[in-house]
Design an enzyme around this catalytic site. Structure first.
Site, PDB file in Angstrom:
ATOM      1  N   THR A   1      38.549  41.400  49.089  1.00 42.26           N
ATOM      2  CA  THR A   1      39.419  41.164  47.933  1.00 42.26           C
ATOM      3  C   THR A   1      40.836  41.621  48.271  1.00 42.26           C
ATOM      4  O   THR A   1      41.015  42.559  49.049  1.00 42.26           O
ATOM      5  CB  THR A   1      38.926  41.893  46.666  1.00 42.26           C
ATOM      6  OG1 THR A   1      39.828  41.622  45.593  1.00 42.26           O
ATOM      7  CG2 THR A   1      38.820  43.397  46.849  1.00 42.26           C
TER       8      THR A   1
ATOM      9  N   ASN B   1      42.868  42.130  45.588  1.00 45.41           N
ATOM     10  CA  ASN B   1      43.303  42.633  44.290  1.00 45.41           C
ATOM     11  C   ASN B   1      43.199  44.173  44.265  1.00 45.41           C
ATOM     12  O   ASN B   1      42.105  44.726  44.334  1.00 45.41           O
ATOM     13  CB  ASN B   1      42.382  41.996  43.240  1.00 45.41           C
ATOM     14  CG  ASN B   1      42.698  42.438  41.834  1.00 45.41           C
ATOM     15  OD1 ASN B   1      43.028  43.591  41.607  1.00 45.41           O
ATOM     16  ND2 ASN B   1      42.570  41.517  40.904  1.00 45.41           N
TER      17      ASN B   1
ATOM     18  N   GLY C   1      43.523  46.332  41.901  1.00 46.84           N
ATOM     19  CA  GLY C   1      42.770  46.857  40.752  1.00 46.84           C
ATOM     20  C   GLY C   1      41.278  46.839  41.043  1.00 46.84           C
ATOM     21  O   GLY C   1      40.556  47.807  40.770  1.00 46.84           O
ATOM     22  N   LYS C   2      40.799  45.721  41.623  1.00 48.34           N
ATOM     23  CA  LYS C   2      39.369  45.616  41.949  1.00 48.34           C
ATOM     24  C   LYS C   2      39.014  46.612  43.045  1.00 48.34           C
ATOM     25  O   LYS C   2      37.963  47.258  42.991  1.00 48.34           O
ATOM     26  CB  LYS C   2      39.048  44.208  42.457  1.00 48.34           C
ATOM     27  CG  LYS C   2      39.029  43.165  41.373  1.00 48.34           C
ATOM     28  CD  LYS C   2      38.589  41.847  41.960  1.00 48.34           C
ATOM     29  CE  LYS C   2      38.684  40.732  40.960  1.00 48.34           C
ATOM     30  NZ  LYS C   2      38.343  39.427  41.523  1.00 48.34           N
TER      31      LYS C   2
ATOM     32  N   ASP D   1      33.290  37.347  42.368  1.00 51.57           N
ATOM     33  CA  ASP D   1      33.977  36.301  41.614  1.00 51.57           C
ATOM     34  C   ASP D   1      33.603  36.519  40.157  1.00 51.57           C
ATOM     35  O   ASP D   1      32.496  36.962  39.853  1.00 51.57           O
ATOM     36  CB  ASP D   1      33.569  34.901  42.084  1.00 51.57           C
ATOM     37  CG  ASP D   1      34.541  33.848  41.539  1.00 51.57           C
ATOM     38  OD1 ASP D   1      35.744  34.156  41.368  1.00 51.57           O
ATOM     39  OD2 ASP D   1      34.113  32.716  41.269  1.00 51.57           O
TER      40      ASP D   1
ATOM     41  N   PHE E   1      44.167  43.207  32.087  1.00 53.41           N
ATOM     42  CA  PHE E   1      44.776  42.003  32.666  1.00 53.41           C
ATOM     43  C   PHE E   1      44.015  40.786  32.137  1.00 53.41           C
ATOM     44  O   PHE E   1      43.067  40.907  31.359  1.00 53.41           O
ATOM     45  CB  PHE E   1      44.717  42.055  34.208  1.00 53.41           C
ATOM     46  CG  PHE E   1      43.328  41.860  34.762  1.00 53.41           C
ATOM     47  CD1 PHE E   1      42.412  42.902  34.727  1.00 53.41           C
ATOM     48  CD2 PHE E   1      42.910  40.634  35.285  1.00 53.41           C
ATOM     49  CE1 PHE E   1      41.117  42.730  35.217  1.00 53.41           C
ATOM     50  CE2 PHE E   1      41.618  40.451  35.774  1.00 53.41           C
ATOM     51  CZ  PHE E   1      40.733  41.512  35.743  1.00 53.41           C
TER      52      PHE E   1
ATOM     53  N   ASP F   1      41.896  40.023  28.695  1.00 55.64           N
ATOM     54  CA  ASP F   1      41.562  41.268  27.973  1.00 55.64           C
ATOM     55  C   ASP F   1      42.122  41.313  26.547  1.00 55.64           C
ATOM     56  O   ASP F   1      41.416  41.763  25.631  1.00 55.64           O
ATOM     57  CB  ASP F   1      42.045  42.503  28.756  1.00 55.64           C
ATOM     58  CG  ASP F   1      41.120  42.833  29.924  1.00 55.64           C
ATOM     59  OD1 ASP F   1      40.025  42.253  29.996  1.00 55.64           O
ATOM     60  OD2 ASP F   1      41.508  43.672  30.751  1.00 55.64           O
TER      61      ASP F   1
ATOM     62  N   LYS G   1      37.094  50.878  29.756  1.00 53.66           N
ATOM     63  CA  LYS G   1      36.692  49.521  30.146  1.00 53.66           C
ATOM     64  C   LYS G   1      35.799  49.564  31.383  1.00 53.66           C
ATOM     65  O   LYS G   1      34.792  48.853  31.466  1.00 53.66           O
ATOM     66  CB  LYS G   1      37.931  48.659  30.420  1.00 53.66           C
ATOM     67  CG  LYS G   1      37.560  47.270  30.931  1.00 53.66           C
ATOM     68  CD  LYS G   1      38.719  46.381  31.287  1.00 53.66           C
ATOM     69  CE  LYS G   1      38.218  45.161  32.029  1.00 53.66           C
ATOM     70  NZ  LYS G   1      39.267  44.290  32.549  1.00 53.66           N
TER      71      LYS G   1
HETATM   72  P1  IMP Z   1      38.648  36.403  40.024  1.00 55.59           P
HETATM   73  O1  IMP Z   1      37.296  37.021  40.009  1.00 55.59           O
HETATM   74  O2  IMP Z   1      39.680  37.313  40.600  1.00 55.59           O
HETATM   75  O3  IMP Z   1      38.646  35.026  40.629  1.00 55.59           O
HETATM   76  O4  IMP Z   1      39.080  36.272  38.490  1.00 55.59           O
HETATM   77  C1  IMP Z   1      38.985  35.119  37.768  1.00 55.59           C
HETATM   78  C2  IMP Z   1      39.757  35.205  36.478  1.00 55.59           C
HETATM   79  O5  IMP Z   1      38.861  35.605  35.441  1.00 55.59           O
HETATM   80  C3  IMP Z   1      40.901  36.214  36.440  1.00 55.59           C
HETATM   81  O6  IMP Z   1      42.085  35.678  36.916  1.00 55.59           O
HETATM   82  C4  IMP Z   1      40.988  36.488  34.955  1.00 55.59           C
HETATM   83  O7  IMP Z   1      41.725  35.469  34.335  1.00 55.59           O
HETATM   84  C5  IMP Z   1      39.533  36.384  34.506  1.00 55.59           C
HETATM   85  N1  IMP Z   1      38.921  37.718  34.498  1.00 55.59           N
HETATM   86  C6  IMP Z   1      37.961  38.212  35.338  1.00 55.59           C
HETATM   87  N2  IMP Z   1      37.636  39.470  35.008  1.00 55.59           N
HETATM   88  C7  IMP Z   1      38.426  39.789  33.955  1.00 55.59           C
HETATM   89  C8  IMP Z   1      38.566  40.982  33.173  1.00 55.59           C
HETATM   90  O8  IMP Z   1      37.934  42.037  33.387  1.00 55.59           O
HETATM   91  N3  IMP Z   1      39.461  40.917  32.161  1.00 55.59           N
HETATM   92  C9  IMP Z   1      40.205  39.816  31.886  1.00 55.59           C
HETATM   93  N4  IMP Z   1      40.127  38.702  32.580  1.00 55.59           N
HETATM   94  C10 IMP Z   1      39.231  38.679  33.618  1.00 55.59           C
END
Ligand code: IMP
Length: 209
Positions: free
Chosen positions: A19, A21, A23-24, A81, A162, A165, A185
């Site tokens: 990843t 990201n 935050g993740k 994902d 984000f 939410d 959260k």
């Molecule tokens: P990905 O897993 O990074 O591909 O995330 C997919 C999309 O799902 C993100 O860009 C957010 O729009 C939405 N998403 C996933 N998890 C969350 C969360 O915990 N809060 C808010 N939106 C989320």
């Protein structure tokens, strides 16, 4: 030198995190803390780009990223994902959550509120779903799922978090995810639930190759 030797240092299993990201990355570190593993980020492995998330399911996308990083690094890799499934929209935006309606998080949740304009409160049910995939060089492939049920509000509330939410409400708490501090959260989130299943698996399989 055996692969097992190559993947371990001080008897801890090295796991590559697929990843970009931050935050993740932080959440994964905090939930997997205390396990005999060493998490390695993409930057340390000089892996720039991940494959596109063009699968039809969260599982397909997570596995695709974890397989790619495991192959590139020779290490066990984990990838996730996630997305939002809204019942009144037949499960949309689902795997397309990141690409739904415009370029910013705010544009995306405003489009969602617009699409749900005529939908009454009891029918605004939705869930966040997260799938984490683990792929080892020796051919182990596992996925772990976490789900968080809630409702879509009629207006955004809160400044934390984000994505969607601000419009995702937990009826029993009477707050949106954006009204909760991250510590709150992260105890209940779809990602935390999937990560806790991964943690339990790693505890049972400390010698994964
Ligand atoms: P990905 O897993 O990074 O591909 O995330 C997919 C999309 O799902 C993100 O860009 C957010 O729009 C939405 N998403 C996933 N998890 C969350 C969360 O915990 N809060 C808010 N939106 C989320």
């Amino acid at each position: 030198m055996s692969r097992k030797r190559h993947c371990r240092e001080n008897d801890s299993l090295k796991i590559a995190l697929a990843t970009k990201n931050p935050g993740k990355t932080k959440e994964i570190h905090s939930i997997l803390e205390g396990l005999p593993i060493e998490l390695v980020c993409l930057h340390e492995l000089s892996i720039g780009e991940l494959p596109p998330e063009d699968g039809l399911t969260f599982e397909e996308n997570a596995l695709k990223k974890a397989r790619f990083v495991s192959r590139m690094s020779g290490l066990t890799a984990i990838a996730d994902d996630s997305g939002l499934e809204v019942d009144a929209l037949g499960g949309r935006p689902g795997v397309y959550s990141a690409r739904y309606g415009g370029g910013t998080d705010e544009q995306r949740y405003l489009k969602l509120l617009e699409e749900l304009e005529d939908i009454p409160e009891p029918e605004r049910t939705a869930r966040f779903r997260c799938v984490i995939a683990l792929v080892s060089p020796g051919g182990v492939e596992k996925t772990f799922e976490g789900v968080l049920e809630g409702r879509i509000t009629t207006a955004p509330r809160g400044d934390h978090g984000f994505g969607y939410d601000p419009v995702f409400c937990l009826p029993d708490k009477g707050k949106t995810l954006a009204e909760m501090p991250p510590e709150e959260k992260n105890l209940i989130s779809h990602r935390a639930k999937a990560l806790r299943k991964l943690r339990a698996y790693l505890l049972r399989h400390p010698y994964l190759t």
